[in-house]
Each structure stands twice: as structure tokens, then as C-alpha cells.
Write a protein that holds these residues in place. Structure first.
Motif, mmCIF file in Angstrom:
data_model
loop_
_atom_site.group_PDB
_atom_site.id
_atom_site.type_symbol
_atom_site.label_atom_id
_atom_site.label_comp_id
_atom_site.label_asym_id
_atom_site.label_seq_id
_atom_site.Cartn_x
_atom_site.Cartn_y
_atom_site.Cartn_z
ATOM 1 N N PHE A 165 1.058 -1.050 -0.071
ATOM 2 C CA PHE A 165 0.072 -0.010 0.075
ATOM 3 C C PHE A 165 1.017 1.156 0.079
ATOM 4 N N GLN A 166 1.991 1.314 0.756
ATOM 5 C CA GLN A 166 2.972 2.528 0.906
ATOM 6 C C GLN A 166 3.563 2.626 -0.429
ATOM 7 N N MET A 167 4.130 1.574 -1.191
ATOM 8 C CA MET A 167 4.998 1.612 -2.197
ATOM 9 C C MET A 167 4.127 2.041 -3.427
ATOM 10 N N ASN A 168 2.726 1.875 -3.480
ATOM 11 C CA ASN A 168 1.903 2.473 -4.322
ATOM 12 C C ASN A 168 0.935 3.603 -3.851
ATOM 13 N N LYS A 169 1.522 4.454 -3.004
ATOM 14 C CA LYS A 169 0.966 5.636 -2.513
ATOM 15 C C LYS A 169 0.312 6.306 -3.592
ATOM 16 N N ASP A 170 0.942 6.772 -4.632
ATOM 17 C CA ASP A 170 -0.044 7.694 -5.652
ATOM 18 C C ASP A 170 -1.153 7.000 -6.292
ATOM 19 N N PHE A 171 -0.882 5.590 -6.492
ATOM 20 C CA PHE A 171 -2.116 4.919 -6.916
ATOM 21 C C PHE A 171 -3.278 4.580 -6.038
ATOM 22 N N TYR A 172 -3.024 4.450 -4.797
ATOM 23 C CA TYR A 172 -4.088 4.325 -4.074
ATOM 24 C C TYR A 172 -4.859 5.742 -3.738
ATOM 25 N N GLU A 173 -3.993 6.606 -3.713
ATOM 26 C CA GLU A 173 -4.359 7.895 -3.330
ATOM 27 C C GLU A 173 -5.559 8.332 -4.210
ATOM 28 N N GLU A 174 -5.180 7.884 -5.398
ATOM 29 C CA GLU A 174 -6.070 8.344 -6.898
ATOM 30 C C GLU A 174 -7.382 7.565 -6.635
ATOM 31 N N ILE A 175 -7.255 6.200 -6.553
ATOM 32 C CA ILE A 175 -8.296 5.206 -6.577
ATOM 33 C C ILE A 175 -9.323 5.222 -5.427
ATOM 34 N N LEU A 176 -8.778 5.648 -4.325
ATOM 35 C CA LEU A 176 -9.455 5.959 -3.001
ATOM 36 C C LEU A 176 -9.956 7.174 -2.735
ATOM 37 N N ASP A 177 -9.598 8.221 -3.573
ATOM 38 C CA ASP A 177 -9.618 9.482 -3.603
ATOM 39 C C ASP A 177 -9.201 10.268 -2.161
ATOM 40 N N LEU A 178 -7.869 9.864 -1.896
ATOM 41 C CA LEU A 178 -7.347 10.532 -0.527
ATOM 42 C C LEU A 178 -6.718 11.540 -0.979
ATOM 43 N N LYS A 179 -7.092 12.763 -0.848
ATOM 44 C CA LYS A 179 -6.468 13.855 -1.360
ATOM 45 C C LYS A 179 -5.654 14.647 -0.592
ATOM 46 N N THR A 180 -5.201 14.398 0.899
ATOM 47 C CA THR A 180 -4.501 14.922 1.722
ATOM 48 C C THR A 180 -3.762 13.717 2.195
ATOM 49 N N ASP A 181 -2.508 14.240 3.023
ATOM 50 C CA ASP A 181 -1.649 13.184 3.794
ATOM 51 C C ASP A 181 -2.745 12.846 4.960
ATOM 52 N N THR A 182 -3.500 13.733 5.422
ATOM 53 C CA THR A 182 -4.156 13.409 6.678
ATOM 54 C C THR A 182 -5.192 12.129 6.242
ATOM 55 N N GLN A 183 -5.828 12.683 5.267
ATOM 56 C CA GLN A 183 -6.661 11.451 4.771
ATOM 57 C C GLN A 183 -6.096 10.120 4.636
ATOM 58 N N TYR A 184 -5.102 10.161 3.911
ATOM 59 C CA TYR A 184 -4.047 9.003 3.560
ATOM 60 C C TYR A 184 -3.694 8.221 5.072
ATOM 61 N N ASP A 185 -3.273 9.026 5.926
ATOM 62 C CA ASP A 185 -2.686 8.220 7.189
ATOM 63 C C ASP A 185 -4.030 7.679 8.037
ATOM 64 N N ASN A 186 -5.055 8.534 7.890
ATOM 65 C CA ASN A 186 -6.675 7.963 8.625
ATOM 66 C C ASN A 186 -6.828 6.751 7.992
ATOM 67 N N PHE A 187 -6.687 6.638 6.689
ATOM 68 C CA PHE A 187 -7.300 5.376 5.880
ATOM 69 C C PHE A 187 -6.246 4.207 6.314
ATOM 70 N N ILE A 188 -4.942 4.475 6.508
ATOM 71 C CA ILE A 188 -4.152 3.278 7.129
ATOM 72 C C ILE A 188 -4.664 2.856 8.358
ATOM 73 N N LYS A 189 -4.799 3.849 9.442
ATOM 74 C CA LYS A 189 -5.309 3.700 10.813
ATOM 75 C C LYS A 189 -6.517 3.085 11.068
ATOM 76 N N THR A 190 -7.422 3.297 9.983
ATOM 77 C CA THR A 190 -8.847 2.828 10.107
ATOM 78 C C THR A 190 -9.041 1.438 9.090
ATOM 79 N N ASP A 191 -9.356 2.176 7.576
ATOM 80 C CA ASP A 191 -9.627 1.120 6.707
ATOM 81 C C ASP A 191 -8.624 0.002 6.482
ATOM 82 N N LEU A 192 -7.488 0.330 6.293
ATOM 83 C CA LEU A 192 -6.184 -0.663 5.841
ATOM 84 C C LEU A 192 -6.066 -1.447 7.075
ATOM 85 N N THR A 193 -5.969 -1.101 8.279
ATOM 86 C CA THR A 193 -5.746 -1.979 9.462
ATOM 87 C C THR A 193 -6.930 -2.626 9.460
#
Length: 208
Positions: A165-193
Motif C-alpha cells: 500500500f505504501q509503495m503504491n501511494k500515488d495509485f491508492y490516493e487516486e483510486i481511493l480519493d485520498l486528497k491529503t496526507d491526513t486522509q491517507y494516514d487516517n485510511f491506514i489507521k482505520t480501513d487498511l488496518t
């Protein structure tokens, strides 16, 4: 280890981590570290002796906490599934908060140049695996977890999913509509976990 370091030593290690992660171990000099940390080169040598020993101290400083957290988790009065879920939270949170050091360790493990670091990391992984084994065997003894699980593959399943997930950050930010670093980190803490927890539970627990 962590409690034995003073503020100056921790400052040096934090600067070293940033530079090693950005420029690589070989591409970073003690002089680079001293300049950014605003500390005399001789002081760094006094505290750590050499760049190799500085790296070794950095890795120990950043990784020992997980080992201690796992030992606390084992002693908690929780059911095996709850312990596994909490173990996954610990792993993901620890790695996510220390991305730099894991990038450095990946390079060192790949290059196989520093034998002392390879030995330390191997022993650390064995100790952490022992904690995972204790939790899973407790679940097996209670008839909750399957008996045919290859326990050493549980940790790489957890960590491997995170790093993909981390190595493909740009890809997952686009397809999961994660527009900010905060959204990305929150996704890791909640949905990815949660996804990793569900995956590991599916591997461990008997089918209904």
C-alpha cells in the motif's frame, strides 16, 4: 535502550534517520549529520563511535518499543482474536510512524553489508515471532484458531500488505480519493488496518 539516551543523542539519531532515509547510509556522512543537528563531529563520535555504530543505535532505538509492546499484549486478559487485532494495530501504527527507519532497514537487509545489524534484526524478528506464536498457540489450544497455520507467514502477510500500500501511494490516493496526507494516514489507521485484521482472522479462524 531508549531510556539510556540523553536529549542530544536522540537529536542526533533523529537527524541521522532523516538523512539515511533520504540519501542512503553510504550517501550520508557524519559531517552531514553534525551540520544539520548543529552538533560537533567529535561529539557524535564520542556518543556513538562510528557511523556503523550510530546506525546500529538508531535501529535499536526505533525497534525495541514494539518488542516491549508485544510482551505487554501477551499478558493482557484478552481473547486470542482480540489480541491478534491489537497486535496488527501495534504493527501498523509502529511501522507507519517509523517509515524512515524501516526504509533504512530494508536497504541494509538487502545490501547485507553490516553483519551486526543483520544479526540484531534477525534476533529481533525471532523475538517478535515468538510473541505471535504465543498468541496463536493460545487460540489453537482454545479451539478458536486452525491447527494448520504456518505461523511464520502471519507477520509478513501483515507487513507485506502495508508496504505494498505504501509503495503504491500515488495509485491508492487516486483510486481511493485520498486528497491529503491526513486522509491517507487516517485510511491506514482505520480501513487498511481493518482490512488486514479481517484477512488475518480469515486465515486463522475456522470456517463456520
Amino acid at each position: 535502550m531508549e531510556n539510556n539516551l540523553n536529549d542530544k543523542q536522540i537529536q542526533i539519531l533523529e537527524v541521522a534517520e532523516k538523512l539515511f532515509a533520504e540519501k542512503g547510509f553510504d550517501g550520508t556522512s557524519i559531517r552531514d549529520i553534525s551540520k544539520i543537528a548543529n552538533i560537533n563531529v567529535a561529539m557524535i563520535s564520542y556518543y556513538f563511535g562510528s557511523k556503523d555504530l550510530l546506525l546500529e543505535s538508531l535501529i535499536k532505538h526505533k525497534t525495541i518499543g514494539l518488542k516491549e509492546q508485544l510482551l505487554v499484549l501477551i499478558a493482557e486478559n484478552l481473547e486470542p482474536v482480540a489480541k491478534i487485532n491489537k497486535l496488527i494495530e501495534l504493527y501498523i501504527n509502529r511501522i507507519n510512524c517509523n517509515r524512515g527507519i524501516y526504509r533504512i532497514m530494508h536497504f541494509e537487509l538487502t545490501s547485507k553489508k553490516n553483519e551486526s545489524i543483520l544479526k540484531y534484526f534477525t534476533e529481533l524478528k525471532k523475538a517478535n515471532l515468538k510473541s505471535v506464536e504465543l498468541i496463536i498457540k493460545e487460540g489453537q489450544a482454545k479451539g478458536i484458531f486452525r491447527k494448520d497455520i504456518i505461523i511464520p507467514l502471519i507477520t509478513p502477510t501483515i507487513i507485506g500488505t502495508f508496504f505494498h500500500f505504501q509503495m503504491n501511494k500515488d495509485f491508492y490516493e487516486e483510486i481511493l480519493d485520498l486528497k491529503t496526507d491526513t486522509q491517507y494516514d487516517n485510511f491506514i489507521k482505520t480501513d487498511l488496518t481493518k482490512h488486514i485484521q479481517q484477512t488475518i482472522k480469515a486465515l486463522l479462524v475456522y470456517e463456520n
